[in-house]
Write a protein that holds these residues in place. Structure first.
Motif, PDB file in Angstrom:
ATOM      1  N   SER A   1      10.390  40.230  44.726  1.00 29.83           N
ATOM      2  CA  SER A   1       9.454  40.798  43.694  1.00 29.83           C
ATOM      3  C   SER A   1       8.630  40.536  43.418  1.00 29.83           C
ATOM      4  N   GLU A   2       7.473  40.783  42.450  1.00 33.42           N
ATOM      5  CA  GLU A   2       6.129  41.330  42.431  1.00 33.42           C
ATOM      6  C   GLU A   2       5.428  42.169  43.420  1.00 33.42           C
ATOM      7  N   THR A   3       6.523  42.829  43.876  1.00 29.20           N
ATOM      8  CA  THR A   3       5.595  43.912  45.367  1.00 29.20           C
ATOM      9  C   THR A   3       4.605  45.022  44.287  1.00 29.20           C
ATOM     10  N   PRO A   4       3.466  44.960  44.322  1.00 27.42           N
ATOM     11  CA  PRO A   4       2.452  46.037  43.781  1.00 27.42           C
ATOM     12  C   PRO A   4       3.198  47.918  43.784  1.00 27.42           C
ATOM     13  N   GLY A   5       3.188  47.734  42.919  1.00 33.59           N
ATOM     14  CA  GLY A   5       3.271  49.048  42.706  1.00 33.59           C
ATOM     15  C   GLY A   5       4.835  49.679  42.223  1.00 33.59           C
TER      16      GLY A   5
ATOM     17  N   ARG B   1      12.322  37.341  45.850  1.00 33.70           N
ATOM     18  CA  ARG B   1      11.408  35.789  45.610  1.00 33.70           C
ATOM     19  C   ARG B   1       9.974  37.071  45.593  1.00 33.70           C
ATOM     20  N   PRO B   2       9.357  36.196  45.055  1.00 31.78           N
ATOM     21  CA  PRO B   2       7.900  36.761  45.355  1.00 31.78           C
ATOM     22  C   PRO B   2       6.936  36.201  46.238  1.00 31.78           C
ATOM     23  N   PRO B   3       6.083  36.712  47.609  1.00 32.09           N
ATOM     24  CA  PRO B   3       5.910  35.858  48.063  1.00 32.09           C
ATOM     25  C   PRO B   3       4.891  34.709  48.379  1.00 32.09           C
ATOM     26  N   HIS B   4       4.894  34.323  47.313  1.00 29.41           N
ATOM     27  CA  HIS B   4       4.636  33.037  47.224  1.00 29.41           C
ATOM     28  C   HIS B   4       5.645  31.998  47.531  1.00 29.41           C
ATOM     29  N   GLU B   5       6.490  32.426  46.510  1.00 33.39           N
ATOM     30  CA  GLU B   5       8.060  31.210  47.092  1.00 33.39           C
ATOM     31  C   GLU B   5       8.591  31.019  48.715  1.00 33.39           C
ATOM     32  N   HIS B   6       9.016  32.756  49.288  1.00 34.47           N
ATOM     33  CA  HIS B   6       8.706  33.051  50.571  1.00 34.47           C
ATOM     34  C   HIS B   6       8.167  31.641  51.543  1.00 34.47           C
ATOM     35  N   ARG B   7       6.776  32.098  51.152  1.00 32.57           N
ATOM     36  CA  ARG B   7       5.222  30.926  52.001  1.00 32.57           C
ATOM     37  C   ARG B   7       5.745  29.523  51.770  1.00 32.57           C
ATOM     38  N   ALA B   8       6.311  29.244  51.009  1.00 38.17           N
ATOM     39  CA  ALA B   8       6.763  27.889  50.214  1.00 38.17           C
ATOM     40  C   ALA B   8       8.210  27.780  50.917  1.00 38.17           C
ATOM     41  N   MET B   9       9.187  27.648  50.809  1.00 36.86           N
ATOM     42  CA  MET B   9      11.097  27.874  51.900  1.00 36.86           C
ATOM     43  C   MET B   9      10.128  27.830  53.513  1.00 36.86           C
ATOM     44  N   LEU B  10       9.415  28.565  53.528  1.00 32.89           N
ATOM     45  CA  LEU B  10       9.039  28.753  54.991  1.00 32.89           C
ATOM     46  C   LEU B  10       8.156  27.776  55.891  1.00 32.89           C
TER      47      LEU B  10
ATOM     48  N   ASP C   1       4.561  27.446  60.439  1.00 34.74           N
ATOM     49  CA  ASP C   1       3.349  28.103  59.838  1.00 34.74           C
ATOM     50  C   ASP C   1       2.822  28.978  60.003  1.00 34.74           C
ATOM     51  N   GLN C   2       2.015  29.152  60.052  1.00 41.96           N
ATOM     52  CA  GLN C   2       0.960  30.503  61.064  1.00 41.96           C
ATOM     53  C   GLN C   2       1.442  31.643  59.878  1.00 41.96           C
ATOM     54  N   ILE C   3       1.753  31.893  58.436  1.00 42.74           N
ATOM     55  CA  ILE C   3       3.102  32.985  58.206  1.00 42.74           C
ATOM     56  C   ILE C   3       2.069  34.170  57.370  1.00 42.74           C
ATOM     57  N   ARG C   4       2.408  35.124  57.757  1.00 43.06           N
ATOM     58  CA  ARG C   4       1.377  36.371  57.156  1.00 43.06           C
ATOM     59  C   ARG C   4       2.835  37.748  56.913  1.00 43.06           C
ATOM     60  N   PHE C   5       2.524  38.775  55.800  1.00 49.64           N
ATOM     61  CA  PHE C   5       2.792  39.404  55.385  1.00 49.64           C
ATOM     62  C   PHE C   5       2.203  40.345  55.909  1.00 49.64           C
ATOM     63  N   VAL C   6       3.096  40.943  56.481  1.00 50.70           N
ATOM     64  CA  VAL C   6       2.677  42.392  57.354  1.00 50.70           C
ATOM     65  C   VAL C   6       2.775  43.980  56.652  1.00 50.70           C
ATOM     66  N   ARG C   7       2.054  44.415  56.183  1.00 50.42           N
ATOM     67  CA  ARG C   7       2.034  45.752  56.100  1.00 50.42           C
ATOM     68  C   ARG C   7       3.430  46.619  56.525  1.00 50.42           C
ATOM     69  N   THR C   8       4.013  47.731  55.855  1.00 52.98           N
ATOM     70  CA  THR C   8       5.070  47.985  56.132  1.00 52.98           C
ATOM     71  C   THR C   8       5.266  49.500  55.420  1.00 52.98           C
ATOM     72  N   ARG C   9       5.648  51.016  56.082  1.00 52.66           N
ATOM     73  CA  ARG C   9       5.771  51.954  54.936  1.00 52.66           C
ATOM     74  C   ARG C   9       5.578  51.581  53.694  1.00 52.66           C
ATOM     75  N   ARG C  10       7.294  51.821  53.425  1.00 55.95           N
ATOM     76  CA  ARG C  10       8.217  51.579  52.008  1.00 55.95           C
ATOM     77  C   ARG C  10       8.282  50.573  51.325  1.00 55.95           C
ATOM     78  N   PRO C  11       6.920  49.444  51.067  1.00 56.75           N
ATOM     79  CA  PRO C  11       7.309  48.437  50.445  1.00 56.75           C
ATOM     80  C   PRO C  11       8.912  48.537  49.306  1.00 56.75           C
ATOM     81  N   LEU C  12       8.783  49.218  48.827  1.00 51.38           N
ATOM     82  CA  LEU C  12       9.930  48.750  47.851  1.00 51.38           C
ATOM     83  C   LEU C  12      11.070  48.974  48.333  1.00 51.38           C
ATOM     84  N   GLN C  13      11.205  48.847  49.185  1.00 52.63           N
ATOM     85  CA  GLN C  13      12.985  48.474  50.373  1.00 52.63           C
ATOM     86  C   GLN C  13      12.063  47.203  51.160  1.00 52.63           C
ATOM     87  N   THR C  14      11.277  47.180  51.734  1.00 56.09           N
ATOM     88  CA  THR C  14      11.067  46.489  53.188  1.00 56.09           C
ATOM     89  C   THR C  14       9.973  45.971  53.625  1.00 56.09           C
ATOM     90  N   ARG C  15       9.435  44.610  52.976  1.00 53.25           N
ATOM     91  CA  ARG C  15       8.518  43.530  52.968  1.00 53.25           C
ATOM     92  C   ARG C  15       8.771  42.919  54.202  1.00 53.25           C
TER      93      ARG C  15
END
Length: 372
Positions: A310-314, A336-345, A351-365
């Motif tokens: 959820s809440e993926t820009p664009g 789920r939006p990224p902040h929920e993933h972070r909280a659940m993890l 820890d050391q949680i980070r989001f990595v840029r992908t080519r097609r974020p509409l289907q893959t974050r």
């Protein structure tokens, strides 16, 4: 209670913009008519979206994309193959041109359009287009779906493991049906994930809920040193074992059958992947899976989660509109939006949680985390 100034201004603005007289004025005024026209078109496209999807479905069922991949043809040439009169075929082809699935070529012929050109050679897209007839059936009365008034849904029957208390009870035929679809539709997801995150420095990858092993097969091609493990339902891993044997990697790949929400995961992998797994489960089930993964990793071990969010820009409609309703009809899970993933993890011990840029974020974050 007195509303804050900003909210009162928004109420006034909404009433003004909704006024028919203002809308007529905006459609004529040179500085606003472009925006007014764009919004009218966007609203109409939402209304007509089902019609557009059925044109796509018809093209897939008729095999038009593969047929035209070899070169353009006229409506007269295609009519017999489509089982239509030339006039009906021409009407259908023109409809496909209007939404960029096809395009007109010289001498009255039709070829692949800028959207249709992605279809040949990508059977996973066609498989998903056919699969969506079940979703359309479940959305026949969308309010009944939201109110919980449907005793059963097409998608709930299809993805029978999602809401089952004993998902391992599914027979081979049931498992085969949804496993093939998952495998066919996961190619882009695996490719984008492995392009974004290298496994070169890891020793053993375990894919939890990995189906027939599509993700592991693609990882195996890139990193020949990598040992592979797959954990999924017993009937599913039997199919994965065959895929690994056919690919000649059975000496590198182990399979483990079980229920991830009830059985402990095997230990020993230094990286575990959850590919489109967490979104299939409600919060309690998702947390159970994350805690099971944490228990299987040594401190410092890596977890990667790849799925739409959820809440993926664009591409906001993909997360909350499309997947929101799809998973509701399926009977389990949510994006789920990224902040929920972070909280659940964090709650599961990462820890050391980070989001990595992908080519097609509409289907893959992609989320990467370390076991604390």
């Amino acid at each position: 209670m007195q509303l804050p100034f900003l909210e009162r201004w928004r109420v006034w603005r909404d009433r003004k913009l909704a006024s028919p007289s203002f809308q007529r004025w905006a459609a004529d005024f040179p500085l606003t008519k472009y925006e007014a026209s764009k919004r009218a078109r966007a609203l109409f496209d939402i209304t007509a979206g089902f019609v557009y999807s059925q044109i796509l479905y018809g093209c897939v069922e008729l095999g038009l994309f593969d047929e035209l991949a070899d070169g353009p043809q006229s409506a007269d040439e295609l009519a017999g193959k489509m089982g239509m009169t030339p006039a009906a075929a021409d009407r259908f082809l023109r409809a496909a041109v209007a939404i960029d699935l096809l395009e007109r070529r010289g001498n009255g012929r039709f070829g692949l359009g800028k959207l249709g050109i992605a279809m040949p050679g990508n059977p996973g897209i066609a498989a998903m287009v056919r699969h969506h007839r079940m979703l359309y059936h479940d959305l026949d009365d969308p309010l009944a779906l939201f109110r919980g008034e449907l005793s059963e849904t097409e998608l709930g029957r299809y993805w029978s493991y999602a809401g089952s208390a004993d998902p391992a009870a599914d027979g081979d035929e049931r498992v085969a049906e949804y496993s093939l679809l998952m495998s066919a539709s996961s190619g882009f997801v695996a490719e984008d994930t492995l392009d974004a995150f290298s496994l070169n420095d890891y020793r053993c990858l375990m894919d939890v809920g990995g189906g027939e092993g599509r993700f592991l097969l693609q990882a195996a091609q890139r990193w020949p040193h990598l040992q592979l493990r797959l954990f999924d339902l017993p009937a599913v891993v039997d199919r994965a074992r065959e895929r690994f044997r056919d690919a000649g990697i059975e000496d590198r790949a182990e399979v483990f059958g079980g229920n991830v929400k009830a059985d402990p995961l095997p230990r020993g992998a230094d990286i575990i992947s959850l590919v489109r797994v967490i979104l299939d489960h409600n919060d309690d089930g998702a947390m159970t899976i994350l805690r099971a993964v944490r228990a299987a990793l040594e401190p410092g071990g890596t977890l990667i989660i790849t799925e739409p969010m959820s809440e993926t820009p664009g591409v906001e409609p993909v997360g909350d509109a499309y997947f929101g309703l799809y998973l509701l009809a399926m009977g389990s899970g949510r994006t789920r939006p990224p902040h929920e993933h972070r909280a659940m993890l964090q709650a599961a011990g990462f820890d050391q949680i980070r989001f990595v840029r992908t080519r097609r974020p509409l289907q893959t974050r992609l989320v990467v985390a370390k076991a604390a």
